[in-house]
Enzyme design. Structure first.
Site, PDB file in Angstrom:
ATOM      1  N   SER A 262       0.839  -1.194   0.000  1.00  0.00           N
ATOM      2  CA  SER A 262       0.000   0.000   0.000  1.00  0.00           C
ATOM      3  C   SER A 262       0.875   1.245   0.000  1.00  0.00           C
ATOM      4  CB  SER A 262      -0.887   0.013   1.240  1.00  0.00           C
ATOM      5  OG  SER A 262      -0.090   0.271   2.376  1.00  0.00           O
ATOM      6  N   LYS A 263       0.208   2.365  -0.208  1.00  0.00           N
ATOM      7  CA  LYS A 263       0.895   3.651  -0.201  1.00  0.00           C
ATOM      8  C   LYS A 263       1.580   3.866   1.153  1.00  0.00           C
ATOM      9  CE  LYS A 263      -0.062   8.496  -0.864  1.00  0.00           C
ATOM     10  NZ  LYS A 263      -1.067   9.451  -0.447  1.00  0.00           N
TER      11      LYS A 263
END
Ligand code: GLU
Length: 498
Positions: A262-263
């Site tokens: 994920s970011k």
């Protein structure tokens, strides 16, 4: 004659392209080029609430940067355009109506409040509300209402959606090129909305209609779309169209622990998860990665060549790539390994190319030097670097005299007789007319022998005065490059200062 391979990358412009999306694009590109086919970019922007300004441009720029251009897409109109779903808006409804005519879909008038109520009631009983065969007769739709009632409602302008009529009790045999055959009981499927009350198709309808109209032969996309495969297969059947082949790529997993990359993983670990910068998030391009390195590490995320080879150019990937060698299980993202790929590609790049990039950085520091000089510097230090941004720290002394000297090294190397020895070295250097590395080395070494000095008395302090530290490549190479006068000046400055 077999059909021409046509694949598409179909992102929704809801933000920057995630590195996983870029991998999907890459695998589509590789598959298309390997098979002499076309790679199409289609922008799936039917969800107006999630539309983000600039995202489409970002996607196109990212593909460009990676060197994987599309053959047809926005701005490159082919025979199957337009390639932006919002520009194709008017064509989807007739397809939804076609399915109603065939008895494969129906109008549904249930209001958002009514559906919400059902959901709440189910939740209270610990159940999940699913709109499908088991309750559709009890809900407000063209299957439960009479023809007149339906006509009246539509004539009165009542809002409706069009839902797919998922079959009950059918065993569906789904095919995936990576996962093989998958069996699914159709009874678990819900009657997905195909057409929304705002007059727009949903992803499912637009996606299938466009894949059909654009003559897509292979759908290569992320594993998160695997749950949609049953509906999509049913939709092709309902329309009576040929079904393309499907390949669902494995997820890209966090560097450590469970779950998808994920970011936030990037923020925590200090590595990019986007190809190009987006707002506050740094991209691979801006972090100094070469597109070749990004393409290389992305290709090996979920695909393996079946050999020990790790470094692949795009051309080599096109030659070697097959979907048969894509793994089923998730691919772990390894930022360290990504840096390694960049280091490898940095060694492959020519000194000239690297020097040009480095020159821009030097320029920002107000340092200008001859291109050929920069090239020689790059050649002598690049094997220690993974990024061009590492160059300055490895080579500053090529461009400016040391402003200080490593204290520990001074303590260790600067003895009482050192200034005198260094003074003699400076004199010796002054006598040289040819000032290249080899000549300096010969002269200094012969002199050390004649004077019966030890190397340890001369070489380490000499490096200290030239470099300011004990680091760097072969000392005589450095001196040869910075030149006679500069070498002598540095020795003199050090004698005066230390
Ligand atoms: N628009 C979908 C996405 O954002 C495309 C999925 C597909 O390739 O079918 O990923």
């Amino acid at each position: 004659m077999s059909q021409k391979v046509r694949v598409r990358f179909a992102p929704s412009p809801t933000g920057p392209l995630h590195i996983g999306g870029l991998r999907t694009a890459l695998f589509n590109y590789l598959f298309a080029k390997k098979n002499g086919g076309d790679f199409i970019l289609r922008i799936e922007d039917t969800d107006q609430n999630r539309f983000v300004e600039g995202a489409e441009q970002y996607i196109i720029e990212a593909l460009d940067w990676c060197g994987i251009p599309f053959d047809e897409g926005p701005g490159k109109e082919g025979d199957f355009g337009p390639y932006r779903q919002s520009d194709r808006k008017q064509l989807y409804k007739s397809y939804a109506l076609q399915l109603i005519e065939k008895g494969k879909a129906y109008y549904a008038f249930d209001t958002a409040e009514a559906l919400d109520q059902h959901r709440k009631e189910h939740e209270a009983k610990g159940k999940t509300f699913i709109y499908n065969w088991h309750n559709r007769q009890k809900l407000t739709n063209s299957l439960s209402l009479s023809n007149e009632e339906v006509r009246d409602k539509i004539a009165a302008g009542e809002a409706y959606v069009i839902r797919f009529k998922s079959p009950e009790n059918e065993t569906l045999l789904l095919k995936d090129m990576i996962r093989g055959a998958i069996e699914i009981d159709s009874s678990i499927l819900d009657d997905k909305v195909l057409f929304k009350s705002d007059g727009m198709p949903t992803y499912h309808l637009a996606n299938i209609v466009d894949d059909h109209l654009m003559q897509i032969t292979h759908v290569i996309r992320g594993e998160e779309w695997l749950p949609s495969l049953a509906l999509h297969t049913l939709l092709y059947g309902a329309f009576g169209w040929d079904t393309p082949e499907f390949a669902h790529l494995p997820l890209i997993m966090k560097p450590v622990g469970k779950g998808k990359l994920s970011k936030r993983d990037g923020e925590k670990g200090g590595f990019p998860v986007f190809p190009l910068s987006w707002n506050q998030s740094e991209g691979y391009r801006e972090a100094g990665f070469f597109p070749e390195a990004v393409v290389n590490f992305l290709a090996l995320l979920g695909w393996n060549p079946g050999t020990e080879q790790e470094i692949f150019s795009l051309e080599e990937l096109v030659d070697t790539f097959t979907l048969g060698r894509v793994n089923k299980s998730g691919a772990r993202f390894d930022p360290e390994k990504n840096n390694w790929y960049n280091q490898q590609w940095l060694q492959i790049k020519s000194d000239g190319e690297l020097a040009k990039i480095f020159a821009l950085e030097l320029d920002k520091k107000g340092i200008s030097a001859e291109p050929l000089y920069i090239e020689k510097v790059v050649s002598s230090i690049k094997e220690r670097a993974a990024f061009v941004k590492d160059f300055w720290e490895l080579s500053d002394y090529f461009f400016q005299a040391p402003s200080s000297y490593n204290e520990k090294a001074v303590k260790k190397q600067w003895k009482e007789d050192t200034p005198q020895i260094m003074g003699q070295v400076a004199e010796l250097l002054g006598t040289l007319s040819d000032f290249d590395s080899q000549k300096i080395e010969e002269t200094v070494k012969t002199w050390i022998g004649e004077k019966e000095l030890s190397f340890g008395k001369v070489m380490p302090p000499l490096r200290l005065v030239i470099v300011g530290d004990m680091k760097g490549p072969h000392l005589f190479d450095i001196m040869g490059l910075i030149g006679k006068q500069e070498s002598i000046n540095r020795i003199k400055t050090a004698i005066a200062q230390l």
